[in-house]
Design an enzyme around this catalytic site. Structure first.
Site, PDB file in Angstrom:
ATOM      1  N   GLY A   8       0.833  -1.216   0.000  1.00 34.78           N
ATOM      2  CA  GLY A   8       0.000   0.000   0.000  1.00 34.78           C
ATOM      3  C   GLY A   8       0.860   1.255   0.000  1.00 34.78           C
ATOM      4  O   GLY A   8       0.499   2.282   0.596  1.00 34.78           O
ATOM      5  N   LEU A  10       1.511   3.551  -2.056  1.00 34.07           N
ATOM      6  CA  LEU A  10       1.068   4.796  -2.686  1.00 34.07           C
ATOM      7  C   LEU A  10      -0.082   5.456  -1.929  1.00 34.07           C
ATOM      8  O   LEU A  10      -0.601   6.478  -2.350  1.00 34.07           O
ATOM      9  CB  LEU A  10       0.652   4.532  -4.142  1.00 34.07           C
ATOM     10  CG  LEU A  10       1.767   3.978  -5.034  1.00 34.07           C
ATOM     11  CD1 LEU A  10       1.258   3.781  -6.464  1.00 34.07           C
ATOM     12  CD2 LEU A  10       2.989   4.882  -5.027  1.00 34.07           C
ATOM     13  N   GLY A  11      -0.463   4.883  -0.796  1.00 33.99           N
ATOM     14  CA  GLY A  11      -1.544   5.454  -0.003  1.00 33.99           C
ATOM     15  C   GLY A  11      -1.076   6.593   0.885  1.00 33.99           C
ATOM     16  O   GLY A  11       0.083   7.013   0.831  1.00 33.99           O
ATOM     17  N   GLN A  12      -1.995   7.091   1.722  1.00 32.55           N
ATOM     18  CA  GLN A  12      -1.695   8.267   2.549  1.00 32.55           C
ATOM     19  C   GLN A  12      -0.492   8.009   3.472  1.00 32.55           C
ATOM     20  O   GLN A  12       0.386   8.851   3.602  1.00 32.55           O
ATOM     21  CB  GLN A  12      -2.916   8.653   3.396  1.00 32.55           C
ATOM     22  CG  GLN A  12      -2.723   9.961   4.163  1.00 32.55           C
ATOM     23  CD  GLN A  12      -3.735  10.175   5.286  1.00 32.55           C
ATOM     24  OE1 GLN A  12      -4.471   9.273   5.646  1.00 32.55           O
ATOM     25  NE2 GLN A  12      -3.760  11.366   5.837  1.00 32.55           N
ATOM     26  N   ASP A  34       2.449  -1.662  -4.443  1.00 30.24           N
ATOM     27  CA  ASP A  34       1.050  -1.218  -4.412  1.00 30.24           C
ATOM     28  C   ASP A  34       0.304  -1.928  -5.535  1.00 30.24           C
ATOM     29  O   ASP A  34       0.921  -2.422  -6.484  1.00 30.24           O
ATOM     30  CB  ASP A  34       0.958   0.305  -4.603  1.00 30.24           C
ATOM     31  CG  ASP A  34      -0.328   0.871  -4.019  1.00 30.24           C
ATOM     32  OD1 ASP A  34      -0.261   1.501  -2.945  1.00 30.24           O
ATOM     33  OD2 ASP A  34      -1.402   0.678  -4.630  1.00 30.24           O
ATOM     34  N   TYR A 142     -15.060  -2.130   8.905  1.00 32.55           N
ATOM     35  CA  TYR A 142     -13.659  -1.729   9.076  1.00 32.55           C
ATOM     36  C   TYR A 142     -13.179  -2.118  10.476  1.00 32.55           C
ATOM     37  O   TYR A 142     -12.109  -2.719  10.641  1.00 32.55           O
ATOM     38  CB  TYR A 142     -13.575  -0.211   8.879  1.00 32.55           C
ATOM     39  CG  TYR A 142     -12.216   0.407   9.067  1.00 32.55           C
ATOM     40  CD1 TYR A 142     -11.206   0.216   8.134  1.00 32.55           C
ATOM     41  CD2 TYR A 142     -11.951   1.219  10.165  1.00 32.55           C
ATOM     42  CE1 TYR A 142      -9.971   0.807   8.294  1.00 32.55           C
ATOM     43  CE2 TYR A 142     -10.719   1.822  10.329  1.00 32.55           C
ATOM     44  CZ  TYR A 142      -9.735   1.613   9.391  1.00 32.55           C
ATOM     45  OH  TYR A 142      -8.503   2.206   9.553  1.00 32.55           O
ATOM     46  N   LYS A 146     -10.367  -4.763  11.835  1.00 28.64           N
ATOM     47  CA  LYS A 146      -9.235  -4.304  12.652  1.00 28.64           C
ATOM     48  C   LYS A 146      -9.102  -5.133  13.926  1.00 28.64           C
ATOM     49  O   LYS A 146      -8.003  -5.497  14.328  1.00 28.64           O
ATOM     50  CB  LYS A 146      -9.372  -2.814  12.979  1.00 28.64           C
ATOM     51  CG  LYS A 146      -9.122  -1.894  11.790  1.00 28.64           C
ATOM     52  CD  LYS A 146      -7.710  -2.025  11.256  1.00 28.64           C
ATOM     53  CE  LYS A 146      -7.447  -1.170  10.032  1.00 28.64           C
ATOM     54  NZ  LYS A 146      -6.155  -1.459   9.387  1.00 28.64           N
TER      55      LYS A 146
END
Ligand code: SER
Length: 319
Positions: A8, A10-12, A34, A142, A146
């Site tokens: 991931g 390229l994510g925040q 990614d 979500y 988690k």
């Protein structure tokens, strides 16, 4: 030699984690990956990049084997609001991806960082000074992923010998890549709209209180946790960490110190408001402070100043 894989990337979070890891360990030691091609996001081009779908175990095995990976930061996931729109996809990626990455970590003796979230709590969790160990009955898909991820990482550490570590991250504020559909996204968007239009319409109500953190603190927390002395870690997975408690109203007040005529109004999104209402107001992060010396460096004022310093030069107020 330490070789690090970031999923991931390229994510925040990934887009700021990769440069910091490369600064500390060298560009060639950090493999960004990614499911998007890097050209699309324009990040990760100062070192190795792999196209990687974490739900395909063969792809994960291939990348880990070819690069001799020793540590994985597994950031690929759907955030809370998008996950509510696509619950099946959220389960497939958030759980299916983690399970496969954990299996490869077990097979290749890799350490694994897995991000948990304030979303791992729910409406029956004590909302103030939320303890490290407490009730976790989230009402979002979500949150379900988690909590399951925290437990699965515990299982792999306890029974299968994988060095898994994790943080319950609060909402993250950053000026790089945008967040990908979370409930806390307003705290990033508000800066962009303030600079461009001097006003912002918020999808959460004025008093919705949530833990937040500035991205440089979050990146440092992840790297420091992975470097921590394992002998001191009693909790290992999913440490509460926080830096500030923000409401839209409080953040707007800070923004007005930089843009005095800034106006905020509200158009509440019931889905995201319900999610925010089910999350804590403030987490107790004393376990992280005691076990690996966690301490944030950015408070609200320092964060807002740095956001304006960085964004004002990039965004054109007349856009
Ligand atoms: N920032 C995330 C979200 O809003 C919480 O982990 O989904």
């Amino acid at each position: 030699m330490k070789k690090i894989l970031v999923t991931g990337a390229l994510g925040q979070i990934g887009s700021e984690l990769v440069p910091e890891l490369r600064r500390r360990f060298g560009a060639e030691a950090v493999i960004a990956s990614d499911i998007r091609r890097r050209a699309a996001a324009g990040n990760g081009d100062d070192g190795p990049f792999e196209f990687l779908d974490c739900t395909r175990i063969r792809q994960v095995q291939d990348v880990v084997r070819r690069h001799g990976i020793t540590t994985i930061y597994h950031m690929a996931a759907l955030l809370s609001a998008v996950a509510e729109e696509k619950p099946q996809a959220a389960w497939d990626l958030n759980m299916g991806g983690l399970y496969r990455v954990l299996e490869v970590a077990r097979q290749h003796d890799c350490a694994l960082f897995s991000p948990s979230s304030i979303g791992a709590f729910g409406p029956t969790t004590p909302p103030d000074h939320t303890p490290q160990v407490t009730i976790q009955r989230p009402t979002t898909i979500y949150g379900v992923t988690k909590v399951a991820a925290e437990l699965l990482c515990d299982y792999y550490a306890l029974h299968l010998g994988v060095d898994t570590r994790g943080l319950r991250l609060p909402g993250l504020i950053s000026h790089g890549a945008p967040p990908g559909g979370g409930t806390t996204d307003y705290a990033v968007d508000i800066f962009h709209q303030a600079i461009r239009h001097r006003r912002y319409t918020c999808f959460l109500g004025p008093g919705s209180c949530l833990d937040m953190m500035y991205m440089p603190d979050a990146i440092r927390a992840m790297i420091e946790l992975m470097a921590a002395d394992p002998g001191r870690l009693k909790h290992r997975n999913a440490f509460n960490v926080t830096a500030m408690q923000l409401t839209p109203e409080r953040l707007a007040g800070e923004i007005r110190k930089h843009i005095p005529d800034f106006v905020i109004d509200y158009d509440i999104d019931p889905v995201r408001q319900a999610i925010a209402d089910s999350w804590p107001n403030s987490m107790d992060d004393s376990a992280a402070r005691e076990e690996w010396d966690w301490a944030p460096r950015y408070d609200l004022a320092a964060m807002a100043k740095d956001m304006f310093d960085n964004l004002s030069t990039r965004l054109n107020p007349s856009d």
